[in-house]
Design a protein around this motif. Structure first.
Motif, PDB file in Angstrom:
ATOM      1  N   ALA A  34      -4.825   0.346   3.301  1.00  0.00           N
ATOM      2  CA  ALA A  34      -4.296   0.548   1.953  1.00  0.00           C
ATOM      3  C   ALA A  34      -5.411   0.813   0.942  1.00  0.00           C
ATOM      4  O   ALA A  34      -5.238   1.620   0.021  1.00  0.00           O
ATOM      5  N   GLU A  35      -6.559   0.170   1.106  1.00  0.00           N
ATOM      6  CA  GLU A  35      -7.621   0.307   0.108  1.00  0.00           C
ATOM      7  C   GLU A  35      -8.305   1.664   0.157  1.00  0.00           C
ATOM      8  O   GLU A  35      -8.539   2.291  -0.881  1.00  0.00           O
ATOM      9  N   LEU A  48       4.381  -3.274   5.268  1.00  0.00           N
ATOM     10  CA  LEU A  48       2.960  -3.506   5.068  1.00  0.00           C
ATOM     11  C   LEU A  48       2.522  -4.690   5.911  1.00  0.00           C
ATOM     12  O   LEU A  48       3.264  -5.678   6.048  1.00  0.00           O
ATOM     13  N   LEU A  83       1.453   4.723  -1.329  1.00  0.00           N
ATOM     14  CA  LEU A  83       0.061   4.294  -1.199  1.00  0.00           C
ATOM     15  C   LEU A  83      -0.382   3.512  -2.430  1.00  0.00           C
ATOM     16  O   LEU A  83      -1.052   2.486  -2.316  1.00  0.00           O
ATOM     17  N   ALA A  86       1.063   0.060  -2.246  1.00  0.00           N
ATOM     18  CA  ALA A  86       0.373  -0.735  -1.228  1.00  0.00           C
ATOM     19  C   ALA A  86      -0.957  -1.245  -1.757  1.00  0.00           C
ATOM     20  O   ALA A  86      -1.333  -2.402  -1.551  1.00  0.00           O
ATOM     21  N   ARG A  87      -1.695  -0.388  -2.467  1.00  0.00           N
ATOM     22  CA  ARG A  87      -2.979  -0.810  -3.035  1.00  0.00           C
ATOM     23  C   ARG A  87      -2.782  -1.888  -4.088  1.00  0.00           C
ATOM     24  O   ARG A  87      -3.558  -2.828  -4.184  1.00  0.00           O
ATOM     25  N   ALA A  90      -2.292  -5.062  -2.349  1.00  0.00           N
ATOM     26  CA  ALA A  90      -3.446  -5.524  -1.580  1.00  0.00           C
ATOM     27  C   ALA A  90      -4.502  -6.174  -2.448  1.00  0.00           C
ATOM     28  O   ALA A  90      -5.201  -7.087  -2.007  1.00  0.00           O
ATOM     29  N   ALA A 130      -5.167  -5.144   4.317  1.00  0.00           N
ATOM     30  CA  ALA A 130      -3.799  -4.694   4.021  1.00  0.00           C
ATOM     31  C   ALA A 130      -3.633  -3.297   4.596  1.00  0.00           C
ATOM     32  O   ALA A 130      -4.462  -2.418   4.364  1.00  0.00           O
ATOM     33  N   MET A 132      -0.724  -0.066   5.629  1.00  0.00           N
ATOM     34  CA  MET A 132       0.593   0.562   5.719  1.00  0.00           C
ATOM     35  C   MET A 132       0.883   0.778   7.200  1.00  0.00           C
ATOM     36  O   MET A 132       0.027   1.249   7.949  1.00  0.00           O
ATOM     37  N   THR A 135       2.912   5.172   9.236  1.00  0.00           N
ATOM     38  CA  THR A 135       3.086   6.190   8.198  1.00  0.00           C
ATOM     39  C   THR A 135       3.336   7.572   8.791  1.00  0.00           C
ATOM     40  O   THR A 135       3.695   8.500   8.065  1.00  0.00           O
TER      41      THR A 135
END
Length: 354
Positions: A34-35, A48, A83, A86-87, A90, A130, A132, A135
């Protein structure tokens, strides 16, 4: 291709933001970090993979019941995660700015061993733990939980070079460099005085701290501890003894420089060092002490006096077959910036500080 090489490729992929496949006896997971992942149109994931500590922050678990804060948790929301979403989930730095998130549901994890390995790979890569899940993006590397165990085997470490190195504390010193083939980290030992089997060396295990060792940070006691250890070992050398400083490339107690700075940001919000790490989804203690034991073995050191305030470090080395004949206290005065840090070491991680 060796298992440790698979891990090296997976770590490189994670740092570049590429998807990886993690396999184990109980299943497989396709994961996008995620990062570091770069934005592409249409990237979404129904689930996630995050840590137990992050799940606790999102009100999916009771943090007091989380014996292993970095254990994996699989979550889903009402809608698929983008995305950016998700970030946001995280990074704990976003918790104050986005306090109302969810609701989320924790799903059972079928490939638990693979998920656990993914959390460890994130730590080794120095990124937030973290991912995803599924995808649809092509994976750049495939790695197994067994590969990770092979990568972390301390027997991979060997001596690569050694040379005379006069230092400020002691002109009679030698530096020894260690490296494993598939690991970019290079650990070193500094031997002060003349190595002899007739006297047990004074040994200090010092984990890398760029902010303290090089920049003179007052938030920790790492720089002063390093200087004081070298000074004390020089005194040993001048009295006919010798000392060994192991400088371990394990920034932030094993979580990496960037994540350590993230923990600093959380400390500025009021969290102590342990809680800051756990809020990141990372362990408060992730140093690789088997590597230190391997370095000592390669140097021919199996009995020593250990310069430390941490009884757990003594117990860990002894469990690894290193005989610690004496714990030598290594306490230095606090300053207004690191007083809470030292109090946390005393109260929460068992350091013997007055």
């Amino acid at each position: 291709m060796s298992g440790s090489r698979n891990v090296a490729l997976a770590l490189d992929a994670l740092r570049h933001g590429w998807a990886i496949r993690v396999t184990s006896a109980d299943g497989a997971l396709d994961l996008l970090p995620a990062e570091t992942a770069f934005a592409q149109p249409g990237i979404y994931a129904a689930r996630l993979l995050i840590s137990d500590a992050r799940a606790a922050t999102l009100k999916l678990a009771n943090q007091r019941d989380a014996a292993v804060p970095q254990a994996p948790v699989l979550i889903r929301g009402a809608d698929p995660f983008s995305l950016s979403a998700a970030r946001n989930l995280a990074d704990p730095a976003q918790d104050l700015g986005s306090p109302l998130r969810g609701p989320f549901k924790a799903d059972p994890i079928e490939a638990v061993e693979a998920a656990t390995a993914a959390m460890e790979l994130a730590r080794l890569a120095g990124i937030l733990p973290a991912f995803m899940v599924s995808t649809g993006i092509e994976t750049a590397a495939e790695v197994s939980a067994a590969d990770l165990a092979q990568f972390k085997d301390p027997l991979n470490l060997t001596i690569q070079a050694r040379a005379r190195l006069p230092v400020h504390a002691c002109e009679h010193a030698e530096i020894v460099a260690f490296r494993a083939r598939d690991d970019l980290r290079e650990h070193v030992a500094l031997i002060l005085g003349t190595q002899t089997s007739e006297r047990e060396p004074l040994v200090r295990l010092h984990s890398e701290c760029l902010t303290g060792d090089v920049l003179g940070s007052l938030k920790c006691d790492c720089g002063p501890q390093l200087d004081a250890a070298l000074s004390q070992m020089a005194q040993e050398a001048n009295a006919g003894g010798w000392g060994v400083l192991l400088y371990l490339r394990q920034e932030g107690r094993g979580i990496g420089l960037v994540n350590k700075l993230r923990a600093y940001e959380l400390q500025d919000q009021g969290f102590d060092t342990v809680d800051a790490n756990e809020r990141l989804g990372l362990p408060s203690e992730a140093r690789d002490f088997p590597v230190a034991a391997r370095m000592l073995d390669l140097l021919g050191v199996n009995r020593l006096r250990l310069l430390t305030n941490n009884p757990q470090k003594v117990a860990t080395l002894q469990a690894l077959g290193v005989e610690v004949t004496e714990r030598v206290a290594h306490q230095l005065p606090a300053n207004p910036h690191n007083q809470r840090y030292l109090d946390t070491k005393r109260d929460r991680t068992g350091h013997l500080l007055l």
